[in-house]
Scaffold this active site. Structure first.
Site, PDB file in Angstrom:
ATOM      1  N   GLU A   1      51.810  96.048  55.212  1.00 22.06           N
ATOM      2  CA  GLU A   1      53.176  95.649  54.910  1.00 22.06           C
ATOM      3  C   GLU A   1      53.665  96.272  53.601  1.00 22.06           C
ATOM      4  OE1 GLU A   1      53.589  91.522  57.357  1.00 22.06           O
ATOM      5  OE2 GLU A   1      52.981  91.372  55.286  1.00 22.06           O
TER       6      GLU A   1
ATOM      7  N   CYS B   1      44.916  83.989  47.086  1.00 20.78           N
ATOM      8  CA  CYS B   1      45.630  85.128  47.687  1.00 20.78           C
ATOM      9  C   CYS B   1      45.334  85.209  49.171  1.00 20.78           C
ATOM     10  CB  CYS B   1      45.192  86.417  47.005  1.00 20.78           C
ATOM     11  SG  CYS B   1      45.821  87.905  47.806  1.00 20.78           S
TER      12      CYS B   1
ATOM     13  N   GLY C   1      45.669  94.821  48.992  1.00 23.93           N
ATOM     14  CA  GLY C   1      44.563  95.659  48.561  1.00 23.93           C
ATOM     15  C   GLY C   1      44.436  95.819  47.066  1.00 23.93           C
TER      16      GLY C   1
ATOM     17  N   SER D   1      45.973  91.252  36.898  1.00 22.12           N
ATOM     18  CA  SER D   1      46.011  89.891  37.437  1.00 22.12           C
ATOM     19  C   SER D   1      45.097  89.028  36.594  1.00 22.12           C
ATOM     20  CB  SER D   1      45.547  89.902  38.897  1.00 22.12           C
ATOM     21  OG  SER D   1      46.463  90.616  39.663  1.00 22.12           O
ATOM     22  N   PHE D   2      45.642  88.432  35.561  1.00 25.55           N
ATOM     23  CA  PHE D   2      44.825  87.737  34.575  1.00 25.55           C
ATOM     24  C   PHE D   2      44.506  86.314  35.035  1.00 25.55           C
ATOM     25  CE2 PHE D   2      43.720  86.561  30.123  1.00 25.55           C
ATOM     26  CZ  PHE D   2      42.827  87.597  29.922  1.00 25.55           C
TER      27      PHE D   2
HETATM   28  N1  SAH Z   1      44.957  93.614  44.202  1.00 24.22           N
HETATM   29  C1  SAH Z   1      45.874  93.789  43.154  1.00 24.22           C
HETATM   30  C2  SAH Z   1      47.301  93.986  43.601  1.00 24.22           C
HETATM   31  C3  SAH Z   1      47.818  93.151  44.722  1.00 24.22           C
HETATM   32  S1  SAH Z   1      48.187  91.484  44.417  1.00 24.22           S
HETATM   33  C4  SAH Z   1      45.771  92.647  42.179  1.00 24.22           C
HETATM   34  O1  SAH Z   1      45.137  91.662  42.494  1.00 24.22           O
HETATM   35  O2  SAH Z   1      46.333  92.761  41.097  1.00 24.22           O
HETATM   36  C5  SAH Z   1      49.691  91.468  43.456  1.00 24.22           C
HETATM   37  C6  SAH Z   1      49.847  90.213  42.600  1.00 24.22           C
HETATM   38  O3  SAH Z   1      50.127  89.045  43.383  1.00 24.22           O
HETATM   39  C7  SAH Z   1      48.585  89.895  41.829  1.00 24.22           C
HETATM   40  O4  SAH Z   1      48.859  89.536  40.498  1.00 24.22           O
HETATM   41  C8  SAH Z   1      48.052  88.714  42.587  1.00 24.22           C
HETATM   42  O5  SAH Z   1      47.162  87.980  41.804  1.00 24.22           O
HETATM   43  C9  SAH Z   1      49.315  87.988  42.945  1.00 24.22           C
HETATM   44  N2  SAH Z   1      49.149  86.999  44.019  1.00 24.22           N
HETATM   45  C10 SAH Z   1      48.267  87.019  45.023  1.00 24.22           C
HETATM   46  N3  SAH Z   1      48.425  85.930  45.813  1.00 24.22           N
HETATM   47  C11 SAH Z   1      49.436  85.208  45.295  1.00 24.22           C
HETATM   48  C12 SAH Z   1      50.077  84.001  45.678  1.00 24.22           C
HETATM   49  N4  SAH Z   1      49.722  83.347  46.774  1.00 24.22           N
HETATM   50  N5  SAH Z   1      51.093  83.561  44.913  1.00 24.22           N
HETATM   51  C13 SAH Z   1      51.496  84.256  43.835  1.00 24.22           C
HETATM   52  N6  SAH Z   1      50.930  85.402  43.428  1.00 24.22           N
HETATM   53  C14 SAH Z   1      49.900  85.883  44.141  1.00 24.22           C
HETATM   54 FE1  SF4 Z   2      44.524  89.534  46.635  1.00 25.66          FE
HETATM   55 FE2  SF4 Z   2      44.593  91.402  44.687  1.00 25.66          FE
HETATM   56 FE3  SF4 Z   2      42.650  89.570  44.757  1.00 25.66          FE
HETATM   57 FE4  SF4 Z   2      42.711  91.481  46.615  1.00 25.66          FE
HETATM   58  S1  SF4 Z   2      42.392  91.735  44.409  1.00 25.66           S
HETATM   59  S2  SF4 Z   2      42.301  89.316  46.953  1.00 25.66           S
HETATM   60  S3  SF4 Z   2      44.914  91.703  46.904  1.00 25.66           S
HETATM   61  S4  SF4 Z   2      44.854  89.181  44.443  1.00 25.66           S
END
Ligand code: SAH
Ligand code: SF4
Length: 388
Positions: free
Chosen positions: A116, A143, A195, A249-250
């Site tokens: 997507e 996530c 991803g 993603s902290f």
């Molecule tokens: N894998 C990478 C990029 C994709 S996720 C990463 O983890 O950074 C993009 C952002 O969305 C990340 O900061 C992730 O932590 C956040 N995210 C994932 N699931 C979420 C949810 N259910 N609600 C809000 N943010 C979310």
């Molecule tokens: Fe989701 Fe990014 Fe964590 Fe993968 S690394 S599971 S895409 S928040």
């Protein structure tokens, strides 16, 4: 070739090292790879650089995919290209438009897999959120993508293809003779879809180089943000080889909580991650790092968390992006209350950091962060239920 076979001009112009299995898709090849492919198809070495430039402009500046329309190339050369190559994008399976204008594309790629891509229009810009993998190897507990197994890495072509699909849909390729639009519809790209981009480093890098190339789509590196969960060994390389902005993603301020939310923390903990982040702005010559922080009720959203957060990142040029948790079917967390999010934002702001709260976009079409793929999977499950 058998020893008896006569060497003729035809034999010399046959492909020398093109892979088997049908025409090669030119989308996503770097300039060097494109050059090699053209030479392998019979382009004389001395013309190759010029041909790369011409074809590049047709594909990435004008959005032309039919070799027959590449009118500054000789007819027989166009035929040669058509015999060896295609210029193909992922297939758009569905396109949904949210009440707020957000567009979500479900794309089918080789092997029948689906990913997507989300387009988010804002007042002065339009952000395209693209995917780098089908699924994810990591298992962040909040996530939805993390509940899906990794199927495969996307190729560079499939990553660039997402940008081109959106430009097609928005009608954003230039029209010869028309004045240049001031604001681009796809003005920013974020690698925040499905991803972990740093687990597909080479393809992401090559794709972003195509997207940044000044003779094509030409997005500045400062308009591209790569989001990582914290793949520490690839962070310096991202600065050096891509040079885009970085988001991380902290999501937690203690290793104990981060281990649970972002399990890659068990491999590279907060301190190790922060050390890598401290070097990033200098290495990439960019301004600040975006710290993404998902707001989970009662898990990571206290005042003490906010204070710890600003203490941890002291000295790093940063912006803190607070993301209200987006729920998905079966998700184990709840979104923090609005007052809590504001109180958290206030502490961060008073410590001197920009602390925007990310407005969830496209919620009605399940296009918000962390929800990707779920709607598709749900639709599939419903279909199976209807036609068992
Ligand atoms: N894998 C990478 C990029 C994709 S996720 C990463 O983890 O950074 C993009 C952002 O969305 C990340 O900061 C992730 O932590 C956040 N995210 C994932 N699931 C979420 C949810 N259910 N609600 C809000 N943010 C979310
Ligand atoms: Fe989701 Fe990014 Fe964590 Fe993968 S690394 S599971 S895409 S928040």
């Amino acid at each position: 070739m058998t020893p008896e076979a006569p060497i003729t001009q035809d034999v010399l112009t046959l492909p020398r090292k093109l892979p088997e299995g049908g025409p090669v898709n030119l989308i996503g090849l770097t300039r060097e790879q494109l050059r090699d492919a053209l030479i392998a198809a019979g382009t004389p070495d001395r013309q190759a650089k010029m041909r790369v430039g011409q074809i590049w402009q047709w594909i990435y500046h004008w959005g032309v995919r039919d070799f027959a329309q590449m009118t500054n190339l000789a007819k027989d050369y166009r035929a040669l290209l058509a015999a060896h190559f295609t210029v193909a994008l992922p297939e758009v399976v569905t396109r949904q438009v949210s009440a707020d204008g957000t567009r979500k594309y479900l794309l089918r790629i080789a092997g029948g897999h689906e990913v997507e891509t989300v387009y988010i229009p804002e007042e002065n810009r339009g952000t395209l959120c693209i995917s780098s993998q089908v699924g994810c190897t990591l298992t962040c507990s909040f996530c939805h993508t993390g509940t899906q197994k990794l199927v495969r890495n996307l190729t560079a072509g499939e990553i660039v293809g997402q940008v081109m699909v959106a430009r097609d849909d928005l009608g954003e390729w230039p029209v010869p003779g028309a004045p240049k639009e001031e604001t681009r519809l796809v003005s920013n790209v974020v690698l925040m879809g499905m991803g972990e981009p740093l687990y597909n480093f080479e393809n992401v890098r090559d794709a972003m180089r195509v997207v940044m190339d000044g003779e094509g789509i030409s997005l500045s590196r400062r308009r591209i943000t790569l989001s990582t969960s914290g793949v520490v060994p690839e962070i310096a390389r991202t600065a050096e080889e891509i040079g885009c902005l970085l988001a991380v993603s902290f999501h937690a301020t203690t290793d104990e909580v981060r281990d649970r939310l972002v399990p890659i923390n068990k491999r590279w903990n907060i301190e190790t991650l922060l050390t890598a982040l401290r070097d990033y702005p200098r290495l990439s010559n960019s301004e600040r790092i975006t710290f993404e922080y998902v707001m989970l009720k009662g898990v990571n959203d206290s005042d003490a968390d906010a204070r710890r957060l600003v203490k941890l990142i002291a000295g790093i040029p940063a912006k803190i992006n607070l993301i209200p948790f987006n729920e998905w079917p079966g998700s184990p967390y709840e979104r923090s209350d609005w007052e809590r999010i504001e109180a958290f934002a206030d502490i961060v702001y008073k410590a001197g950091y920009a602390s925007p709260i990310r407005t969830p976009r496209g919620e009605d079409i399940m296009a918000a962060c962390g929800q990707l793929k779920s709607a598709t999977e749900r639709a599939r499950r419903e279909k199976v239920a209807l036609n068992p």
